[in-house]
Design an enzyme around this catalytic site. Structure first.
Site, PDB file in Angstrom:
ATOM      1  N   ASP A 150      17.827  20.064 -31.979  1.00  0.00           N
ATOM      2  CA  ASP A 150      18.583  18.855 -32.287  1.00  0.00           C
ATOM      3  C   ASP A 150      20.088  19.060 -32.350  1.00  0.00           C
ATOM      4  O   ASP A 150      20.830  18.093 -32.462  1.00  0.00           O
ATOM      5  CB  ASP A 150      18.125  18.274 -33.626  1.00  0.00           C
ATOM      6  CG  ASP A 150      18.609  19.108 -34.815  1.00  0.00           C
ATOM      7  OD1 ASP A 150      18.749  20.343 -34.648  1.00  0.00           O
ATOM      8  OD2 ASP A 150      18.844  18.538 -35.889  1.00  0.00           O
TER       9      ASP A 150
ATOM     10  N   CYS B 281      45.097 -11.006  -6.215  1.00  0.00           N
ATOM     11  CA  CYS B 281      44.218 -10.954  -7.384  1.00  0.00           C
ATOM     12  C   CYS B 281      42.755 -11.056  -6.954  1.00  0.00           C
ATOM     13  O   CYS B 281      41.886 -10.320  -7.462  1.00  0.00           O
ATOM     14  CB  CYS B 281      44.529 -12.099  -8.346  1.00  0.00           C
ATOM     15  SG  CYS B 281      46.220 -12.108  -8.964  1.00  0.00           S
TER      16      CYS B 281
ATOM     17  N   CYS C 121       0.846  -1.197   0.000  1.00  0.00           N
ATOM     18  CA  CYS C 121       0.000   0.000   0.000  1.00  0.00           C
ATOM     19  C   CYS C 121       0.876   1.239   0.000  1.00  0.00           C
ATOM     20  O   CYS C 121       2.106   1.161   0.082  1.00  0.00           O
ATOM     21  CB  CYS C 121      -0.935   0.018   1.209  1.00  0.00           C
ATOM     22  SG  CYS C 121      -0.064   0.134   2.795  1.00  0.00           S
TER      23      CYS C 121
ATOM     24  N   ASP D 182      13.533  25.118 -32.679  1.00  0.00           N
ATOM     25  CA  ASP D 182      14.680  25.530 -33.481  1.00  0.00           C
ATOM     26  C   ASP D 182      14.345  25.125 -34.916  1.00  0.00           C
ATOM     27  O   ASP D 182      13.868  24.012 -35.153  1.00  0.00           O
ATOM     28  CB  ASP D 182      15.943  24.824 -33.005  1.00  0.00           C
ATOM     29  CG  ASP D 182      17.104  25.062 -33.951  1.00  0.00           C
ATOM     30  OD1 ASP D 182      17.555  26.212 -34.028  1.00  0.00           O
ATOM     31  OD2 ASP D 182      17.527  24.102 -34.617  1.00  0.00           O
TER      32      ASP D 182
END
Length: 824
Positions: free
Chosen positions: A694, A84, A14, A500
């Site tokens: 763009d 390692c 809930c 634009d």
């Protein structure tokens, strides 16, 4: 630098649970923000170096909402010592989502425990950078969709079992109110006391079995002082069952006239709530269909070309630079560039556009798209998280998990909702007893149980996230990506859309749009001579003339005059291409074409005279062509009640001419990048502004606008700055995005109206406010049914968004000969 922890968690049921999960994580030092999503049972937390994923998981576990983990096993190369092992473990532990790492030097393996789904390519890349390449061995971890399906199946089984146990009790107890002689039949056969004892065992089995989930989660939440909806159900059903048990086995404890039993109420409540949860789980599983469809686009294997041979390999083993062969009908494995072959590729799931795209050498291909009938080879340029599909999936997941500003009201209410309901239930019992005495104890219990059951805030918690999930998912299938979830709400509130010009409303490169010749000249020979003269020029307009001409002859004696044009000798003829000033310099009279030149300029086109051997031969008009559908896009925006502005670096006359053709309201010409930002800020006086661009120079304006919308075919900088990305590069996507955002917000408001209205209206009814006047008291069984219905109604309403825009794609088919998409 912050990282993001994402995990699927258990126990959220809930809106109160959502609040508690977020509070538990935000209490940790280093956690910047936390967002829980009830629709997906997931949580996200932005954190810095002060806290580790393991601490976040511990906090969730302490709060009662443990994270679901996945275990993965990898083979490791290059391990030679304990140093390692330590180095690799440290490196892998830094990958977001990794909870635990165990590297075994003896068998050269790594076991990694992650919180939720993680990009295995990110683990591989990290391990390779550390100097220890890893390869997946096996993973038995179920996917989120598998877990959702299993949850739905579990709830279905539980509902059937509980229903079978409770049905006889319901028929015996409630049948007497409907079927004449039922009570007498029970008394004459097994007796009412025996019937009560049998009810005790049957309902008790239902509560201990299928209904146990409510108690194992509800009572612990009460003990933690953070009750949730499970606590309300547990309290309500336990109270009804305990009271009935006393009335059955120790009736003397209760006042005379109050020794009624409510076994059937407790049992039916469990059945109805389980049924509601099953329907809710099944519906919630469908809300994530879009993201699963995107993830499912990735194939499991690829045909890799090595030393002239082709072999099938797992996608996880691909590396940048590999050559991959794609056969007809196959999905493309990952991002790359075509090196050999041609075909058509269906990119509909990425761009939302149904028409396949031609692919040839040097063309880019995107992982997850479907090849047509051709065969080609491509070189891998991106794997894992670096692919377009992975970025799209991440954008969609981020947006689906976002919290919109409208959610703040829900958060404030749910933070105190369940404790308030408990208080209302207690006041209900007290009021009944004060007004009616102990003789109405049974009625007081019924009212209190009804309040507890009907007030479960499931619908509140689901109202917003389900709509967001479905809306954002549907947007992705239409080629619209909401990079930021709050843009979904912001976009619905915009009043002004500013474009634009170049690359959004126009094609983005100049083309020859008109050629006017004097008597004695025709278009083709005039363009041929002009193209020959322009062949040595790098000017964009020269490139347009070269593209327009079928042939380009050689030129000699080339001469360029800055700002005026060029002259050259082509096929033995003196050719001049340029302004009226250049023509006058070369002694050429342009009066015959002056009217046409002025007309072209008024239409926003750049007109150049062409002179041949001292005589004017014609005028060539060059302009940036308006994109197909741009005029319709502006018209549709006006129909939505929006004002439209255009910002361009062109001269004012050119800008105004284009704006007139498009029907744009406001034109801002000769704009520099910084001018665009100032213009965006000035436009906000008319209302919230969305800016569509763009290019790299559009990035500042995209960031400054209330909502930045990037054309997906533009630059990465613009896309990364924007709030919304249109993958198809089609300006019509702006209209679809706005319509979808409005539809989603409308859907959210409907859900919230239902969720809040349901509680506001029915809690007083459950408490018994209608009883003094009309003798109406809501049965706990009806309360359970209404509560379950409210959650299902909210999710079902959200699912309607899946049909948004379906009329647009109905009936569309790819052109013949381009191949059909393969099944995922």
């Amino acid at each position: 630098m912050t990282a993001t922890f994402r995990a699927e968690i258990e126990g959220m049921s809930c809106a109160s649970c959502v609040r508690r999960v977020e509070t538990a994580l935000q209490a940790l030092p280093g956690v910047v923000a936390a967002r829980a999503n009830l629709a997906t049972n997931t949580v996200e937390a932005d954190y810095d170096g002060e806290v580790k994923p393991a601490q976040l998981m511990a906090a969730l576990d302490s709060a009662g909402y443990p994270a679901i983990t996945e275990k993965h096993r990898f083979s490791v190369e290059g391990l030679s010592c304990a140093s390692c092992v330590r180095r690799l473990e440290t490196a892998l532990a830094e990958v977001p989502g990794v909870a635990e790492v165990s590297v075994n030097l003896a068998d050269q393996t790594a076991r990694i425990t992650t919180a939720g789904r993680i990009d295995l390519a990110a683990l591989r890349s990290t391990a390779e950078k550390a100097g220890y390449p890893i390869a997946p061995m096996d993973s038995d971890a179920p996917s989120q969709s598998d877990r959702q399906a299993e949850e739905a199946n579990d709830l279905r089984r539980a509902t059937w079992i509980a229903g079978a146990l409770v049905l006889p009790v319901f028929l015996v107890e409630m049948g007497g109110h409907v079927i004449p002689g039922m009570h007498a039949l029970v008394e004459q056969t097994i007796g009412h006391h025996t019937a009560r004892v049998l009810s005790f065992f049957l309902v008790g089995a239902a509560l201990v079995g299928p209904g146990r989930r409510f108690y194992t989660k509800g009572f612990p939440s009460l003990l933690r002082g953070a009750p949730d909806m499970n606590a309300l159900v547990a309290l309500g059903t336990f109270a009804a069952f305990a009271y009935s048990t006393i009335a059955t086995f120790a009736p003397g404890i209760l006042p005379a006239g109050t020794r009624n039993v409510y076994f059937e109420a407790a049992g039916v409540i469990v059945v109805l709530i389980l049924l509601g949860r099953f329907l809710e789980a099944r519906a919630k599983g469908r809300t994530g269909a879009a993201i699963r469809a995107l993830v499912g686009l990735r194939p499991e294997t690829a045909w890799v070309v090595t030393d002239g041979h082709v072999e099938e390999r797992p996608i996880a083993s691909l590396s940048v630079g590999d050559l991959v062969r794609v056969k007809p009908g196959e999905r493309i494995a990952t991002d790359g560039v075509v090196t050999e072959g041609t075909s058509y590729v269906d990119e509909a799931m990425i761009t939302g556009e149904p028409v396949p795209v031609a692919k040839a050498p040097d063309a880019k291909v995107t992982g997850g798209t479907v090849n047509g009938t051709g065969t080609f080879t491509f070189r891998v340029t991106g794997i894992g998280a670096d692919t377009v599909l992975a970025r799209i999936v991440q954008m969609v997941e981020d947006a689906q998990g976002a919290k919109l500003p409208i959610q703040s009201l829900v958060d404030r209410i749910t933070s105190v909702f369940v404790p308030a309901v408990l208080a209302v239930a207690a006041v209900t019992v007290g009021t009944w007893l004060v007004l009616g005495g102990m003789g109405v104890l049974g009625l007081a219990l019924v009212a209190a149980v009804s309040v507890l059951i009907i007030a479960c805030p499931c619908a509140m918690g689901l109202a917003t996230p389900t709509s967001i999930m479905v809306g954002v998912g549907r947007a992705a299938s239409l080629g619209i990506l909401f990079r930021k979830g709050d843009a979904l709400q912001s976009l619905s509130e915009v009043q002004v859309v500013a474009f634009d010009k170049t690359g959004t409303l126009t094609e983005g490169r100049p083309e020859v749009t008109e050629v006017i010749t004097v008597q004695g000249w025709e278009r083709t020979p005039l363009l041929r001579l002009a193209a020959g003269a322009e062949a040595n020029s790098e000017h964009p307009i020269a490139r347009a003339i070269l593209r327009a001409s079928e042939t380009v002859p050689a030129a000699q004696e080339f001469n360029s005059v800055t700002g005026e044009g060029i002259s050259a000798t082509v096929e033995g003829r003196k050719v001049s291409v340029g302004t009226a000033r250049l023509m006058r310099r070369n002694g050429i009279d342009t009066a015959e074409l002056t009217t046409e030149s002025e007309r072209l300029a008024a239409e926003g086109k750049t007109a150049f005279y062409v002179g041949v051997d001292g005589q004017v031969a014609g005028v060539i008009a060059v302009s940036d062509p308006i994109k197909p559908g741009a005029i319709e896009t502006i018209s549709d925006l006006h129909a939505l009640g929006l004002r439209v502005a255009m910002i361009t670096g062109d001269a004012r006359s050119t800008g105004e001419a284009i704006a007139k053709r498009l029907g744009i309201d406001t034109v801002i010409a000769e704009a520099l990048p910084e001018t665009k930002v100032q213009t965006i800020k000035s436009l906000t006086s008319q209302g919230a502004v969305a800016f569509v661009g763009d290019g790299i120079n559009d990035a500042p304006a995209l960031a400054a606008a209330d909502v930045g919308i990037a054309i997906g075919t533009g630059t990465d900088v613009a896309i990364e700055t924007a709030d919304v990305v249109l993958m198809s590069g089609d300006a019509e996507g702006v209209v679809r995005a706005i319509k979808l955002s409005r539809a989603t917000m409308r859907n959210i408001r409907q859900n919230l109206g239902w969720a809040f209205g349901y509680n506001v209206l029915l809690i007083p009814v459950a408490a018994g406010i209608l009883f003094p006047m009309w003798g109406i008291l809501l049965s706990p069984m009806l309360a359970a049914g209404a509560m379950a219905f409210s959650s299902v109604a909210v999710v079902t309403n959200a699912l309607r968004l899946r049909n948004f825009g379906s009329e647009r794609t109905a009936g569309q088919r790819p052109p013949e000969g381009m191949g059909q998409p393969a099944r995922a």
